[in-house]
Design an enzyme around this catalytic site. Structure first.
Site, PDB file in Angstrom:
ATOM      1  N   HIS A  18       0.908  -1.108   0.082  1.00 46.79           N
ATOM      2  CA  HIS A  18      -0.073   0.078   0.020  1.00 46.79           C
ATOM      3  C   HIS A  18       0.971   1.369   0.013  1.00 46.79           C
ATOM      4  CE1 HIS A  18       1.079   0.749   4.054  1.00 46.79           C
ATOM      5  NE2 HIS A  18       0.282  -0.326   4.617  1.00 46.79           N
ATOM      6  N   HIS A  21       3.850   1.618   2.438  1.00 49.91           N
ATOM      7  CA  HIS A  21       5.168   1.172   1.787  1.00 49.91           C
ATOM      8  C   HIS A  21       5.928   1.760   0.829  1.00 49.91           C
ATOM      9  CE1 HIS A  21       2.531  -2.548   3.163  1.00 49.91           C
ATOM     10  NE2 HIS A  21       3.242  -2.304   4.015  1.00 49.91           N
ATOM     11  N   CYS A 134       2.002  -9.731  20.360  1.00 52.82           N
ATOM     12  CA  CYS A 134       1.198  -9.070  19.374  1.00 52.82           C
ATOM     13  C   CYS A 134       1.509  -9.668  17.983  1.00 52.82           C
ATOM     14  CB  CYS A 134       1.183  -7.612  19.380  1.00 52.82           C
ATOM     15  SG  CYS A 134       0.188  -6.972  17.867  1.00 52.82           S
ATOM     16  N   CYS A 137       2.078  -6.974  15.234  1.00 55.44           N
ATOM     17  CA  CYS A 137       3.532  -6.689  15.312  1.00 55.44           C
ATOM     18  C   CYS A 137       4.465  -7.592  15.462  1.00 55.44           C
ATOM     19  CB  CYS A 137       3.896  -5.776  16.532  1.00 55.44           C
ATOM     20  SG  CYS A 137       2.853  -4.328  17.172  1.00 55.44           S
ATOM     21  N   CYS A 151      -2.825  -3.548  21.876  1.00 55.15           N
ATOM     22  CA  CYS A 151      -1.786  -2.956  21.183  1.00 55.15           C
ATOM     23  C   CYS A 151      -2.331  -1.670  20.371  1.00 55.15           C
ATOM     24  CB  CYS A 151      -1.295  -3.904  20.126  1.00 55.15           C
ATOM     25  SG  CYS A 151       0.050  -3.286  18.824  1.00 55.15           S
ATOM     26  N   HIS A 154      -2.727  -2.043  16.871  1.00 53.78           N
ATOM     27  CA  HIS A 154      -3.404  -3.323  16.233  1.00 53.78           C
ATOM     28  C   HIS A 154      -4.358  -3.857  17.313  1.00 53.78           C
ATOM     29  CE1 HIS A 154       0.836  -3.962  14.315  1.00 53.78           C
ATOM     30  NE2 HIS A 154      -0.182  -4.285  13.358  1.00 53.78           N
ATOM     31  N   LYS A 303      -6.897   7.804   9.180  1.00 56.06           N
ATOM     32  CA  LYS A 303      -5.704   6.582   9.224  1.00 56.06           C
ATOM     33  C   LYS A 303      -6.314   5.776   7.914  1.00 56.06           C
ATOM     34  CE  LYS A 303      -3.746   3.239  11.836  1.00 56.06           C
ATOM     35  NZ  LYS A 303      -4.003   2.119  13.107  1.00 56.06           N
ATOM     36  N   LYS A 306      -8.729  -0.310   5.742  1.00 52.18           N
ATOM     37  CA  LYS A 306      -9.793  -1.210   4.790  1.00 52.18           C
ATOM     38  C   LYS A 306     -11.130  -0.574   5.062  1.00 52.18           C
ATOM     39  CE  LYS A 306      -6.710  -5.003   3.430  1.00 52.18           C
ATOM     40  NZ  LYS A 306      -6.491  -6.541   3.851  1.00 52.18           N
TER      41      LYS A 306
HETATM   42  N1  MSP Z   1       8.374  -6.539   8.321  1.00 52.91           N
HETATM   43  C1  MSP Z   1       8.577  -5.617   9.241  1.00 52.91           C
HETATM   44  C2  MSP Z   1       9.954  -4.674   8.829  1.00 52.91           C
HETATM   45  C3  MSP Z   1      11.072  -5.735   8.965  1.00 52.91           C
HETATM   46  S1  MSP Z   1      12.841  -4.869   8.705  1.00 52.91           S
HETATM   47  C4  MSP Z   1      13.973  -5.647   9.116  1.00 52.91           C
HETATM   48  C5  MSP Z   1       7.574  -4.602   8.961  1.00 52.91           C
HETATM   49  N2  MSP Z   1       6.854  -4.726   7.823  1.00 52.91           N
HETATM   50  S2  MSP Z   1       5.470  -3.716   7.568  1.00 52.91           S
HETATM   51  O1  MSP Z   1       4.963  -4.471   6.045  1.00 52.91           O
HETATM   52  O2  MSP Z   1       4.758  -3.790   8.552  1.00 52.91           O
HETATM   53  O3  MSP Z   1       6.185  -2.143   6.999  1.00 52.91           O
HETATM   54  C6  MSP Z   1       6.266  -1.492   7.822  1.00 52.91           C
HETATM   55  C7  MSP Z   1       6.785  -0.161   7.221  1.00 52.91           C
HETATM   56  O4  MSP Z   1       6.032   0.494   5.920  1.00 52.91           O
HETATM   57  C8  MSP Z   1       6.881   1.015   8.119  1.00 52.91           C
HETATM   58  O5  MSP Z   1       8.347   1.262   8.813  1.00 52.91           O
HETATM   59  C9  MSP Z   1       6.957   2.077   7.089  1.00 52.91           C
HETATM   60  O6  MSP Z   1       8.409   2.128   6.515  1.00 52.91           O
HETATM   61  C10 MSP Z   1       6.061   1.764   5.952  1.00 52.91           C
HETATM   62  N3  MSP Z   1       4.769   2.297   6.217  1.00 52.91           N
HETATM   63  C11 MSP Z   1       3.563   1.315   6.490  1.00 52.91           C
HETATM   64  N4  MSP Z   1       2.492   2.268   6.769  1.00 52.91           N
HETATM   65  C12 MSP Z   1       2.786   3.756   6.703  1.00 52.91           C
HETATM   66  C13 MSP Z   1       2.035   4.966   6.974  1.00 52.91           C
HETATM   67  N5  MSP Z   1       0.795   4.847   7.093  1.00 52.91           N
HETATM   68  N6  MSP Z   1       2.947   6.162   6.951  1.00 52.91           N
HETATM   69  C14 MSP Z   1       4.333   5.865   6.490  1.00 52.91           C
HETATM   70  N7  MSP Z   1       4.829   4.800   6.536  1.00 52.91           N
HETATM   71  C15 MSP Z   1       4.206   3.416   6.629  1.00 52.91           C
HETATM   72  O7  MSP Z   1       7.386  -3.854   9.898  1.00 52.91           O
END
Ligand code: MSP
Length: 508
Positions: A18, A21, A134, A137, A151, A154, A303, A306
C-alpha cells in the site's frame, strides 16, 4: 572511494503493498538515485525486499488455503511489480525465504551462541518467556505497551498470552554501549525527536529479549536447537547483511557494510535503533551510520484502513498519474520525517499545478521559444540570470545529507516559479521584435536553468528528467559527464539543436 548503502524495511507479505510501503521505498529510491549521480552507479547499493516468515504470514496464508511459501511467492511478486511500476531502482530484492538469507541467519545465530557480551557473559541463554505477544507487530509486549489491554497499532488483534522456553538475547548488557554510540553520534538516530525517544527508552531500562519461539513452524530453525524457530524480527533484521553476502565475506559485503542510511517509520524504530545495533555489536560488526525513522501519514485526515476504504493502491496511482506523477504526489505532501497528511482529494489539482502547468509547461515554453526565435538552436550566451545556481546546488546537496527530501523537491518547484516570473518580466515575445541581443541572453539563461532543473529532478522524476535530456539533446552528455561537472554553469552549447516535442505531463 565513497560508497552509499541504503535500505528500506523488508515488508510483510501478509498483505499487498500500500501507499505506506511505497512512501518509504520511493524515498529510498530518491536517495539511491541521487547518490548514483554523485558517486557513480557502482558505488551505490539499494536494498529492499519482503519479510516472509512468522505467524502472521502463515495464518494469513492458511486463511486463503495456501501454503505459506505459495502465499509469500504471490505477495512478494506483487511488491516487485508495484516497485517496477514506480520505477524503483533497487539493486537487490531480498526475500527471507531465500536460501542465501536462511544460511546467513543460521550462520549468524550460531556465531551469537559462541559470543560473549560486554559483561563477560554469553550473549544468548535459555530462559522462560511469560507474557504477551502481538501477532500484528510480531512483538513481545509488556502491560505498559498496551492501552486497555490492546496494542495501539493493532487494536483488533487480541495480544496472545505465551509461556514458553526460549533462547534469550542479553540485550540489557548492551544498553550502555548503545546509549553511548547514539549520544556520541557514531550511530545517528534521526530525526532528533526519534533519537530522544530511543535514549529515553534505553534509560528506562532494557530487558533481555526472547530470540526464538517454540511451536512456530514457519521460519528458520535455531541451528543448535531444532525445536525452536528464530524469532521473525531477528531473522528479518539480518536481511541487511545477508543480502550483501555476509557469511562468505563477499566483496559486496566488504564494500558496502555498514549501511549509510537505513530508512523506516517510527513503528519499527526500537527494532532498528536498539535491538539491531545490539545484535550487530554482539556479532562484532560495525553499526549503520544513520537510522532514519519517518512519521506515519493519514489520508485526507484519516488513518488508512480497509474499513474506511481509503487505502491507496500504488498501482492505481501510477495508472492515473504515471510513475513520476505518483512519486511526486507522495513526496511533495509534507516534510520527510514528520507525521503528515496525504491530501488525496487534491492529487489532480497538485498534479496539474506543479507538474503539467509547472515543470511541463516551463520546458515546453522555453523550447517552444527557442524553436520559434532561433530555429531550435541554442542561442549564443553566457549564463547571467540573477538566480544563483551554485546556491541552488549547495542547498540541494546539504538537503540530501540531511534527508530533507521534501524541502529539496520544493526548491525545484520554486525554481520553476522563478523562471515563470522571469519570462513574464522579460517578455521574450517583445524582445523578439526589438532586442535580439537581450532575447538571446534571456533564452540562454532559461535553457541553462532547464538543464540544471532536469538534473536536479532526476532522483524524484527519473522519466521526466530523461525526457528533458532527450529534448535538450544531452542524453549522451549526461552519461559521459561527472555530476560535479554537470553542476557547473554554462554547459548548454550554443548552436545545439533542441526540440520541444510532446508535453511532459498530460493535463488532467
Ligand atoms: N517486516 C517488518 C519490517 C522488517 S525490517 C527488518 C514490517 N513490515 S511492514 O510491512 O509492516 O512495513 C512497515 C513499514 O511500512 C513502516 O516502517 C514504514 O516504512 C511503512 N509504512 C507502513 N504504513 C505507513 C504509513 N501509514 N505511513 C508511513 N509509512 C508507513 O514492519
Amino acid at each position: 572511494m565513497q560508497k552509499f548503502y541504503i535500505t528500506t524495511p523488508i515488508y510483510y507479505v501478509n498483505d499487498k503493498p500500500h501507499l505506506g510501503h511505497a512512501y518509504t521505498t520511493i524515498a529510498g529510491d530518491v536517495l539511491a538515485r541521487y547518490y548514483r549521480q554523485k558517486l557513480g552507479p557502482d558505488n551505490v547499493w539499494f536494498l529492499t525486499g519482503t519479510d516472509e516468515h512468522g505467524v502472521k504470514v502463515s495464518q494469513t496464508a492458511e486463511k486463503f488455503d495456501k501454503t505459506p511459501q505459495a502465499y509469500a511467492d504471490e505477495i512478494s511478486a506483487k511488491f516487485q511489480f508495484a516497485w517496477d511500476q514506480l520505477n524503483i531502482s533497487y539493486n537487490d530484492f531480498i526475500r527471507t525465504t531465500q536460501t542465501r538469507h536462511e544460511e546467513n541467519v543460521e550462520f549468524f545465530v550460531s556465531k551469537l551462541k559462541e559470543a560473549v557480551g560486554p559483561d563477560g557473559q554469553s550473549v544468548i541463554y535459555k530462559g522462560t518467556y511469560e507474557g504477551l505477544y502481538c501477532y500484528g507487530c510480531e512483538a513481545y509486549k509488556t502491560e505498559n505497551d498496551l492501552v486497555d489491554g490492546k496494542c495501539l497499532d493493532h487494536p483488533n488483534i487480541e495480544p496472545a498470552y505465551l509461556k514458553e522456553e526460549n533462547w534469550f538475547f542479553r540485550l540489557s548488557a548492551f544498553a550502555d554501549h548503545i546509549k553511548e554510540v547514539i549520544e556520541r553520534g557514531d550511530f545517528i538516530v534521526a530525526p532528533e525527536s526519534r533519537k530522544n525517544e530511543v535514549l529515553r527508552f534505553i534509560t528506562d531500562g532494557l530487558d533481555d529479549i526472547a530470540i526464538s519461539r517454540a511451536n512456530v513452524d514457519w521460519g528458520i530453525k535455531v541451528p543448535f536447537d531444532q525445536d525452536q524457530t528464530i524469532y521473525v524480527w531477528v531473522d528479518a533484521l539480518l536481511n541487511y547483511i545477508s543480502a550483501l553476502g555476509y557469511k562468505d565475506n563477499d566483496e559486496k559485503f566488504k564494500t558496502f557494510w555498514p549501511a549509510n542510511v537505513q530508512l523506516l517509520a517510527k513503528d519499527i524504530l526500537k527494532f532498528h535503533a536498539i535491538i539491531w545495533p545490539a545484535i550487530l555489536m554482539a556479532g562484532g560488526l560495525d553499526l549503520p551510520r544513520v537510522c532514519f525513522a519517518h512519521g506515519f501519514f493519514t489520508v485526507d485526515g484519516q488513518k488508512m484502513s480497509k474499513t474506511i476504504g481509503n487505502v491507496i493502491d500504488p498501482n492505481n496511482l501510477v495508472a492515473e498519474f504515471g510513475s513520476d506523477g505518483a512519486r511526486y504526489l507522495i513526496l511533495s505532501q509534507y516534510p520527510f520525517g514528520n507525521d503528515g497528511d496525504i491530501k488525496a482529494d487534491d492529487f489532480v489539482i497538485k498534479y496539474n499545478a506543479d507538474l503539467a502547468n509547472g515543470i511541463g509547461n516551463l520546458v515546453s515554453r522555453v523550447l517552444g521559444m527557442i524553436e520559434k526565435y532561433f530555429g531550435g538552436l541554442v542561442p549564443q550566451g553566457k549564463y547571467g540570470a540573477e538566480y544563483n545556481l551554485k546556491d541552488f546546488w549547495g542547498n540541494l546537496d546539504q538537503g540530501y545529507a540531511d534527508l530533507k527530501l521534501y524541502e529539496n523537491l520544493k526548491s525545484m518547484i520554486d525554481l520553476v516559479s522563478w523562471c515563470d516570473n522571469y519570462i513574464d518580466q522579460t517578455k521574450p515575445w517583445e524582445l523578439a521584435k526589438n532586442d535580439q541581443d537581450k532575447l538571446e541572453k534571456v533564452l540562454y539563461n532559461l535553457i541553462e536553468i532547464v538543464r540544471h532543473l532536469s538534473i536536479a529532478v532526476y532522483p524524484y522524476l527519473p522519466e521526466t528528467a530523461e525526457a528533458i535530456w532527450d529534448k535538450l539533446n544531452i542524453s549522451q552528455v549526461m552519461v559521459e559527464t561527472k555530476f560535479e561537472d554537470l553542476q557547473k554553469i554554462g554547459l548548454m552549447e550554443p548552436g545545439l539543436k533542441v526540440t520541444k516535442g510532446d508535453a511532459l505531463f498530460a493535463r488532467k
